[in-house]
Write a protein that holds these residues in place. Structure first.
Motif, mmCIF file in Angstrom:
data_model
loop_
_atom_site.group_PDB
_atom_site.id
_atom_site.type_symbol
_atom_site.label_atom_id
_atom_site.label_comp_id
_atom_site.label_asym_id
_atom_site.label_seq_id
_atom_site.Cartn_x
_atom_site.Cartn_y
_atom_site.Cartn_z
ATOM 1 N N GLY A 1 -82.851 -61.228 33.889
ATOM 2 C CA GLY A 1 -83.946 -62.108 34.260
ATOM 3 C C GLY A 1 -83.843 -63.520 33.731
ATOM 4 O O GLY A 1 -84.730 -64.342 33.978
ATOM 5 N N GLN A 2 -82.773 -63.867 33.052
ATOM 6 C CA GLN A 2 -82.663 -65.197 32.467
ATOM 7 C C GLN A 2 -82.255 -66.255 33.484
ATOM 8 O O GLN A 2 -82.506 -67.442 33.282
ATOM 9 C CB GLN A 2 -81.667 -65.184 31.304
ATOM 10 N N LEU A 3 -81.622 -65.809 34.559
ATOM 11 C CA LEU A 3 -81.148 -66.737 35.580
ATOM 12 C C LEU A 3 -81.695 -66.348 36.951
ATOM 13 O O LEU A 3 -81.965 -65.179 37.228
ATOM 14 C CB LEU A 3 -79.622 -66.749 35.650
ATOM 15 N N LEU A 4 -81.855 -67.353 37.792
ATOM 16 C CA LEU A 4 -82.174 -67.145 39.203
ATOM 17 C C LEU A 4 -81.114 -67.873 40.010
ATOM 18 O O LEU A 4 -80.839 -69.056 39.767
ATOM 19 C CB LEU A 4 -83.554 -67.699 39.545
ATOM 20 N N VAL A 5 -80.504 -67.171 40.951
ATOM 21 C CA VAL A 5 -79.507 -67.784 41.827
ATOM 22 C C VAL A 5 -80.106 -67.894 43.221
ATOM 23 O O VAL A 5 -80.699 -66.936 43.725
ATOM 24 C CB VAL A 5 -78.213 -66.953 41.876
ATOM 25 N N THR A 6 -79.959 -69.062 43.833
ATOM 26 C CA THR A 6 -80.503 -69.281 45.174
ATOM 27 C C THR A 6 -79.436 -69.850 46.100
ATOM 28 O O THR A 6 -78.472 -70.464 45.656
ATOM 29 C CB THR A 6 -81.704 -70.243 45.158
ATOM 30 N N GLY A 7 -79.629 -69.619 47.389
ATOM 31 C CA GLY A 7 -78.785 -70.218 48.408
ATOM 32 C C GLY A 7 -79.656 -70.908 49.434
ATOM 33 O O GLY A 7 -80.849 -70.595 49.564
ATOM 34 N N SER A 8 -79.076 -71.823 50.180
ATOM 35 C CA SER A 8 -79.853 -72.600 51.150
ATOM 36 C C SER A 8 -79.193 -72.567 52.522
ATOM 37 O O SER A 8 -78.009 -72.244 52.652
ATOM 38 C CB SER A 8 -79.986 -74.052 50.685
ATOM 39 N N PRO A 9 -79.942 -72.937 53.570
ATOM 40 C CA PRO A 9 -79.352 -73.005 54.912
ATOM 41 C C PRO A 9 -78.285 -74.090 55.034
ATOM 42 O O PRO A 9 -77.470 -74.050 55.947
ATOM 43 C CB PRO A 9 -80.561 -73.338 55.802
ATOM 44 N N SER A 10 -78.274 -75.057 54.120
ATOM 45 C CA SER A 10 -77.292 -76.139 54.168
ATOM 46 C C SER A 10 -76.020 -75.810 53.399
ATOM 47 O O SER A 10 -75.112 -76.631 53.322
ATOM 48 C CB SER A 10 -77.898 -77.425 53.608
ATOM 49 N N GLY A 11 -75.958 -74.614 52.809
ATOM 50 C CA GLY A 11 -74.729 -74.194 52.146
ATOM 51 C C GLY A 11 -74.694 -74.370 50.648
ATOM 52 O O GLY A 11 -73.686 -74.040 50.015
ATOM 53 N N THR A 12 -75.753 -74.865 50.034
ATOM 54 C CA THR A 12 -75.739 -75.054 48.591
ATOM 55 C C THR A 12 -76.082 -73.751 47.870
ATOM 56 O O THR A 12 -76.893 -72.959 48.337
ATOM 57 C CB THR A 12 -76.718 -76.153 48.146
ATOM 58 N N VAL A 13 -75.460 -73.561 46.727
ATOM 59 C CA VAL A 13 -75.726 -72.427 45.843
ATOM 60 C C VAL A 13 -76.132 -73.000 44.492
ATOM 61 O O VAL A 13 -75.398 -73.795 43.908
ATOM 62 C CB VAL A 13 -74.479 -71.530 45.692
ATOM 63 N N ASN A 14 -77.308 -72.596 43.999
ATOM 64 C CA ASN A 14 -77.833 -73.136 42.751
ATOM 65 C C ASN A 14 -78.104 -72.028 41.746
ATOM 66 O O ASN A 14 -78.477 -70.912 42.118
ATOM 67 C CB ASN A 14 -79.142 -73.902 42.988
ATOM 68 N N VAL A 15 -77.961 -72.357 40.471
ATOM 69 C CA VAL A 15 -78.327 -71.459 39.373
ATOM 70 C C VAL A 15 -79.417 -72.143 38.562
ATOM 71 O O VAL A 15 -79.283 -73.310 38.189
ATOM 72 C CB VAL A 15 -77.123 -71.142 38.467
ATOM 73 N N TRP A 16 -80.496 -71.392 38.290
ATOM 74 C CA TRP A 16 -81.659 -71.949 37.602
ATOM 75 C C TRP A 16 -81.971 -71.153 36.338
ATOM 76 O O TRP A 16 -81.764 -69.946 36.286
ATOM 77 C CB TRP A 16 -82.902 -71.892 38.507
ATOM 78 N N ASN A 17 -82.498 -71.849 35.341
ATOM 79 C CA ASN A 17 -83.040 -71.193 34.159
ATOM 80 C C ASN A 17 -84.455 -70.746 34.481
ATOM 81 O O ASN A 17 -85.295 -71.549 34.875
ATOM 82 C CB ASN A 17 -83.034 -72.164 32.970
ATOM 83 N N THR A 18 -84.737 -69.442 34.329
ATOM 84 C CA THR A 18 -86.031 -68.921 34.764
ATOM 85 C C THR A 18 -87.184 -69.328 33.848
ATOM 86 O O THR A 18 -88.339 -69.254 34.244
ATOM 87 C CB THR A 18 -86.000 -67.385 34.850
ATOM 88 N N THR A 19 -86.875 -69.752 32.648
ATOM 89 C CA THR A 19 -87.937 -70.172 31.729
ATOM 90 C C THR A 19 -88.335 -71.619 31.934
ATOM 91 O O THR A 19 -89.519 -71.960 31.998
ATOM 92 C CB THR A 19 -87.499 -69.977 30.267
ATOM 93 N N SER A 20 -87.333 -72.489 32.091
ATOM 94 C CA SER A 20 -87.606 -73.923 32.214
ATOM 95 C C SER A 20 -87.638 -74.411 33.652
ATOM 96 O O SER A 20 -88.194 -75.471 33.938
ATOM 97 C CB SER A 20 -86.541 -74.714 31.450
ATOM 98 N N GLY A 21 -87.030 -73.652 34.563
ATOM 99 C CA GLY A 21 -86.924 -74.101 35.952
ATOM 100 C C GLY A 21 -85.844 -75.149 36.149
ATOM 101 O O GLY A 21 -85.693 -75.704 37.239
ATOM 102 N N LYS A 22 -85.045 -75.389 35.125
ATOM 103 C CA LYS A 22 -83.996 -76.402 35.202
ATOM 104 C C LYS A 22 -82.792 -75.874 35.977
ATOM 105 O O LYS A 22 -82.381 -74.728 35.810
ATOM 106 C CB LYS A 22 -83.564 -76.811 33.791
ATOM 107 N N LYS A 23 -82.221 -76.741 36.802
ATOM 108 C CA LYS A 23 -81.014 -76.388 37.541
ATOM 109 C C LYS A 23 -79.810 -76.484 36.604
ATOM 110 O O LYS A 23 -79.565 -77.511 35.979
ATOM 111 C CB LYS A 23 -80.820 -77.318 38.739
ATOM 112 N N LEU A 24 -79.039 -75.385 36.522
ATOM 113 C CA LEU A 24 -77.906 -75.331 35.611
ATOM 114 C C LEU A 24 -76.576 -75.599 36.312
ATOM 115 O O LEU A 24 -75.673 -76.204 35.738
ATOM 116 C CB LEU A 24 -77.848 -73.953 34.933
#
Length: 337
Positions: free
Chosen positions: A270-293
Motif C-alpha cells: 500500500g505504499q505506492l500507487l501505480v497509474t496509467g493513462s490513455p496517452s501512454g504515461t505510467v506514473n508511480v505515486w507515494n500514497t501518503t503524500s500524493g507526490k509523483k515519484l
C-alpha cells in the motif's frame, strides 16, 4: 538566421524538459502483438499477461500478425501458455480483462457478455450474457466464482456464479464507469457519471463509504488488504482514501490540466500507487503524500497516428519493477529509482 536559432533553442529546451519529466529507458520489453490489442491485463505480480487481439486480415498473408483471440502468456518464461481463441461464436471484440488477485482466474467481457477462464487449467468456465445494459467494466474475486459488473444503465451487478445469487446495486444515478472487487469478494467499489464512488457490502448491498467528486468518476481501485481506495474523475482529481475512517489521505499532485487515469493498482504493502493513462504515461505515486515519484512514456504502436498507446494495466513484479501493458501490444518493465 535568428529564426532558425530560435527554433533550435526551442527544440533543445523541449528535449531537455522531456528528459526531466520522462524516463523512457525500460529494463525489459515484450512485444506480444505487433498489430495492437483491444484489451490487456496483468496478474498482480506481473508474471502473467492475458490479452485480446482483433485481427481481420488473413494470417497466411501476414506472418507477423498474431492470431485473433485471447492469448495467455508467462512473461517470466517468455512463452505463450494458452491460446483461448474467441470469447463467443460471433467473434466479438473483448473490451475488458481482469485477472484475479491469486492469478488463477480471469474475467473477459464484450459489451454484452462475459466469460470466466481457469488460467491454471487453460479452460473456459462459461459464458454469460447481459441484456439490461452495456458492460463498462468488470472485476473478479480470487475464487473465480464472484464477479462484479459496471453497466451503462447505472447498475453495478454482483453475481455469485456458484450459487446463482445476483445483487443489483442501484445507488448510482448514471453510468457506472469503473468497478473494483476485494479478493475475497466481500466488498465492492464502484464509480460513475453521477460524480460518486461507493464502497459497499456485496452480501447486503449496504453502502459503507461514500466518496464525492466534482466530475464524473472514471477510475477506482482497492488495495488488496482493504486499507486504501483510489478514486479519480474525468478532470485532474485523483484521491487516496483510508477505508477504515473514510477520510481522504491525499490528492495526487499533478501539474497536468487534465490527468485521466485508464488504470490504477496499489503495491501489495500500500505504499505506492501505480497509474496509467490513455496517452501512454505510467506514473508511480507515494500514497501518503500524493507526490509523483516516477514517470515513464510507453512505446507507441508502430505507424500509429497519433503515436500513443493506451495503458490498459499496470503491476509491480517480484523484482520490484513497474510493468505496463498497452494497446500497442507491448509490455514494458521499468526500474523504480
Amino acid at each position: 538566421m535568428r529564426a532558425i536559432s530560435q527554433y533550435i533553442a526551442i527544440f533543445v529546451i523541449t528535449l531537455t524538459l522531456s528528459g526531466c519529466f520522462f524516463q523512457n529507458s525500460d529494463d525489459q520489453r515484450w512485444e506480444l502483438a505487433p498489430q495492437g490489442t483491444t484489451s490487456f491485463a496483468l496478474s498482480r505480480d506481473a508474471r502473467f499477461a492475458l490479452f485480446f487481439v482483433k485481427n481481420d486480415s488473413i494470417p497466411e498473408k501476414n506472418e507477423s500478425q498474431v492470431k485473433s483471440g485471447l492469448h495467455f502468456w508467462d512473461l517470466v518464461e517468455n512463452k505463450e501458455l494458452t491460446f483461448f481463441g474467441d470469447q463467443d461464436q460471433d467473434k466479438s471484440t473483448v473490451s475488458y480483462i481482469r485477472i484475479s488477485d491469486n492469478s488463477r482466474f480471469a474475467i473477459t467481457a464484450t459489451q454484452t457478455n462475459f466469460a470466466i477462464w481457469d488460467l491454471g487449467m487453460g479452460i473456459s468456465e462459461g459464458l454469460w450474457s447481459i441484456s439490461d445494459g452495456i458492460i463498462r467494466d468488470v472485476a473478479i474475486a480470487s475464487n473465480g466464482q464472484q464477479v462484479l459488473l459496471g453497466l451503462s444503465n447505472g447498475k453495478a451487478i454482483y453475481i455469485n456464479l456458484a450459487t446463482g445469487r445476483r445483487l443489483e446495486f442501484l445507488a448510482h444515478r448514471e453510468k457506472v464507469n469503473s468497478v473494483a472487487l476485494s479478493a475475497n469478494g466481500k466488498f465492492a467499489l464502484s464509480g460513475g457519471n453521477d460524480y460518486f464512488a461507493y464502497l459497499w457490502d456485496t452480501e447486503t448491498g449496504q453502502i459503507l463509504r461514500t466518496f464525492e467528486h466534482e466530475k464524473r468518476v472514471s477510475r477506482t481501485a482497492l488495495q488488496r488488504d482493504g486499507k486504501y481506495a483510489f478514486t479519480a474523475d474525468g478532470g485532474n482529481e485523483g484521491f487516496i482514501w483510508d477505508l477504515k475512517t473514510g477520510e481522504k489521505i491525499t490528492e495526487l499532485s499533478t501539474l497536468a490540466r487534465q490527468q485521466v487515469y485508464s488504470t490504477a493498482r496499489f503495491s501489495d504493502d500500500g505504499q505506492l500507487l501505480v497509474t496509467g493513462s490513455p496517452s501512454g504515461t505510467v506514473n508511480v505515486w507515494n500514497t501518503t503524500s500524493g507526490k509523483k515519484l516516477e514517470q515513464w512514456r510507453s512505446e507507441p504502436l508502430k505507424d500509429a497516428r497519433p503515436p500513443t498507446a493506451v495503458v490498459y494495466d499496470v503491476a509491480i513484479d517480484k523484482q520490484q519493477r513497474v510493468v505496463s501493458a498497452t494497446s500497442a501490444g507491448i509490455t514494458q518493465a521499468w526500474l523504480i529509482e
